[in-house]
Structure formats: C-alpha cells, structure tokens
Design a protein around this motif. Sequence first.
Motif, PDB file in Angstrom:
ATOM      1  N   GLN A 144      45.901  35.690  34.064  1.00  0.00           N
ATOM      2  CA  GLN A 144      46.455  36.538  33.006  1.00  0.00           C
ATOM      3  C   GLN A 144      45.362  37.241  32.200  1.00  0.00           C
ATOM      4  N   ASN A 145      44.112  37.053  32.589  1.00  0.00           N
ATOM      5  CA  ASN A 145      43.013  37.702  31.869  1.00  0.00           C
ATOM      6  C   ASN A 145      41.955  38.189  32.861  1.00  0.00           C
ATOM      7  N   SER A 146      42.422  38.734  33.980  1.00  0.00           N
ATOM      8  CA  SER A 146      41.507  39.183  35.033  1.00  0.00           C
ATOM      9  C   SER A 146      42.010  40.485  35.638  1.00  0.00           C
ATOM     10  N   LEU A 147      41.213  41.542  35.500  1.00  0.00           N
ATOM     11  CA  LEU A 147      41.533  42.826  36.124  1.00  0.00           C
ATOM     12  C   LEU A 147      40.922  42.832  37.523  1.00  0.00           C
ATOM     13  N   ASP A 148      41.659  42.218  38.459  1.00  0.00           N
ATOM     14  CA  ASP A 148      41.144  42.051  39.813  1.00  0.00           C
ATOM     15  C   ASP A 148      41.826  43.002  40.788  1.00  0.00           C
ATOM     16  N   SER A 149      41.912  42.596  42.060  1.00  0.00           N
ATOM     17  CA  SER A 149      42.456  43.488  43.089  1.00  0.00           C
ATOM     18  C   SER A 149      43.882  43.938  42.793  1.00  0.00           C
ATOM     19  N   ARG A 150      44.665  43.114  42.111  1.00  0.00           N
ATOM     20  CA  ARG A 150      46.061  43.456  41.823  1.00  0.00           C
ATOM     21  C   ARG A 150      46.194  44.718  41.001  1.00  0.00           C
ATOM     22  N   PHE A 151      45.205  44.996  40.145  1.00  0.00           N
ATOM     23  CA  PHE A 151      45.309  46.102  39.194  1.00  0.00           C
ATOM     24  C   PHE A 151      44.547  47.350  39.642  1.00  0.00           C
ATOM     25  N   HIS A 152      44.077  47.358  40.893  1.00  0.00           N
ATOM     26  CA  HIS A 152      43.344  48.531  41.385  1.00  0.00           C
ATOM     27  C   HIS A 152      43.841  48.967  42.750  1.00  0.00           C
ATOM     28  N   MET A 175      40.430  37.773  43.311  1.00  0.00           N
ATOM     29  CA  MET A 175      41.229  37.503  42.118  1.00  0.00           C
ATOM     30  C   MET A 175      40.444  36.567  41.211  1.00  0.00           C
ATOM     31  N   GLY A 176      40.693  36.659  39.898  1.00  0.00           N
ATOM     32  CA  GLY A 176      40.077  35.759  38.940  1.00  0.00           C
ATOM     33  C   GLY A 176      40.857  34.469  38.819  1.00  0.00           C
ATOM     34  N   ASP A 177      40.195  33.406  38.393  1.00  0.00           N
ATOM     35  CA  ASP A 177      40.877  32.121  38.216  1.00  0.00           C
ATOM     36  C   ASP A 177      41.731  32.109  36.956  1.00  0.00           C
ATOM     37  N   ILE A 184      32.406  39.321  38.974  1.00  0.00           N
ATOM     38  CA  ILE A 184      32.445  38.039  39.674  1.00  0.00           C
ATOM     39  C   ILE A 184      33.891  37.577  39.785  1.00  0.00           C
ATOM     40  N   LYS A 185      34.329  37.329  41.019  1.00  0.00           N
ATOM     41  CA  LYS A 185      35.704  36.903  41.294  1.00  0.00           C
ATOM     42  C   LYS A 185      35.693  35.927  42.463  1.00  0.00           C
TER      43      LYS A 185
END
Length: 331
Positions: A247-255, A242-244, A187-188
């Motif tokens: 600093q604790n969300s493995l979202d689009s930035r990390f894939h 992206m997560g709200d 969920i993002k």
Amino acid sequence: MAVGARSGHDEPERRPERPAPSAAAMTDDAAGRPDPDPRSDRRRDEDPAPASGPGDAPAADGGDGGDGDDEETARDGRGPQRPRSFWKELPLLIGIALVLALLIKTFLVQAFSIPSDSMMNTLQRGDRVLVDKLTPWFGAEPERGEVVVFHDPGGWLEEGKTPEPNVVQKVLSFIGLMPSAEEKDLIKRVIAVGGDTVSCKEGGKVVVNGKELNETYLYPGSVPCDPAFGPVKVPKDRIWVMGDNRQNSLDSRFHMELAGGGTVSTDEVVGRAVVIAWPVTRWATLPVPATFDQPGLAQALAVAPGAAGFAGALPLVLWRRKKRAARHTAE
C-alpha cells in the motif's frame, strides 16, 4: 758519574724491534711472494685500522684502510635509509584507496541507502544494503523472490522526488561507495521473470504461473494486491517487481501504461541486494523466500520447450509412418 741501565721487575720488557724490510723484500712482497714472518698477517687482522687524518686518501674497496663493504653499500645507495614521512605517503595511499573503491563499486559490490518505506519491514528507511554487482557480469539473470536495485526505466520517479543526501552519503558518493545524488535507482522484489504470467484478484493472493504466493514477507496489515491487476505475460529479458509494503509502493502495478507494461528490462538491473550492512542492529541477509521454491512455479517455462520439441517432431513421425505404409503396400 755514569748512569747505568736498570734491570728489575718494575721495568717492562721491551720487544725487540723488527728490522726494516729491505728493498728486495719489498719487491718480493709486491710480486706476491709470502711474507717471511707469518705473524704479520695475524697482527694485521687483529690490530684496528688507524684513523685517517685530514690528509689521508680514502681507502680502496676492501683494502686495509677501512671497511670496504660498508663504503660500497653507501655508494650504491643500499645503506640504511630513514623512513619516508607519513604525510609524504598519504597522497599515494589515498590514490590507491580511490582506485580500489572505484573497481569495487564497478565490478564487485556497491552500497545503497533506502530512502522510502516501500520495502518495509524487510528494509526500513535509512538502511544501507550491499548490492552484488559481480554475478550479472557472468550472465546471471534476476530470479523470482530476489530483492534487486534497478535504474529508473523512465517515468517511475517523479522529478524533484530524489531525496537530499546527508553528509555521510555525500562522502561515500565522493569515494565511489554509494551512488551520487543524480542517479535515480529503485529497490523492489522480483515477483515474475520473462515468460511468467502474473496476476492478482481483489482480496486474493498474487498468482504466478497458476501458483499462489504465500507472501509472509509483506508488511503487517498489507494486502497482496490493491488494486488488482493482470493477468500479465512478462516479456523475455524483463521482470515484474513489487514492494513488500504493497500500500506504499509505486511498483509495476502503477506503471502498466508505460512502455514495457510495467515490467523492467534486465539491462536496467544494477544487482541483487544481499545483506543489510547498516545499522549493525539491523544486520541480516536477504534470502529468497521459500514460497518461490514451491513445485510447479517454473513449470510453464519447462513445458514450453517440450511442447515446441513435440511440435517439431510430429511432422517427421507422420512422414516416416506414411513412408513405411507405402513400402508395405508395394510389397
């Protein structure tokens, strides 16, 4: 000594007996002729029917021997019946409930439990959200600012990282109101959609189509982008999420090294989270933040069709001008 009959007030008056009907009268009655004594019908209606003895035959329908309507009702099975036992009705009720739950889960709404802190403070660990699954059936696409649930596109969730469901989750999963433990969903928040350009510089804000986002929904103390990324052109029918709690969300930035460059296909989207349903103290809707309604944010999508139309019309205009000039020259 002869005993005479007494006549006095203490002796009840005896009604004179009716003479027995003759055979001819009986024949007339059988033939449907009227009873010569009209009081007979009244007495027949007023006098109760005699009780049937053990040797009496059952009365015909509607006859004088009893209530024909009641007997017909009893024979047809329409008479008063005892209600069925609750325990006999219970399996049917459970079956109907399971079918309804399956239909609701498949086509209308589904509950999801939040297993991590990636969406704080909008969503906290343990919250239950209701996800709208109806609108995607009518072709609705995810929009900027919506909180969506989507299947793992592949490689986003590490093996063995799926949280162990509790007893409540197991029960709700069994009846179809929550996903099973084998399903891997995330969920993002949708930041950009197909055709958008998204980027973020170190220490700056997220920029979509040249417009900075005022992300008041971020977790307190969280910076908009760390690490920096972009610019990224989001392909058609895909979204950037992206997560709200940045600093604790493995979202689009990390894939971004995976297929799709960190974007998620709209086919993987289960639906939009619309309300926090549990606990009751956390009940709230999940609207689209106002920053995604700022003018010009979707300008890039509107300009592209206009530019394409202009490019297609330019050759036609030039051809007409050339033809008109040739006509004037000939004249």
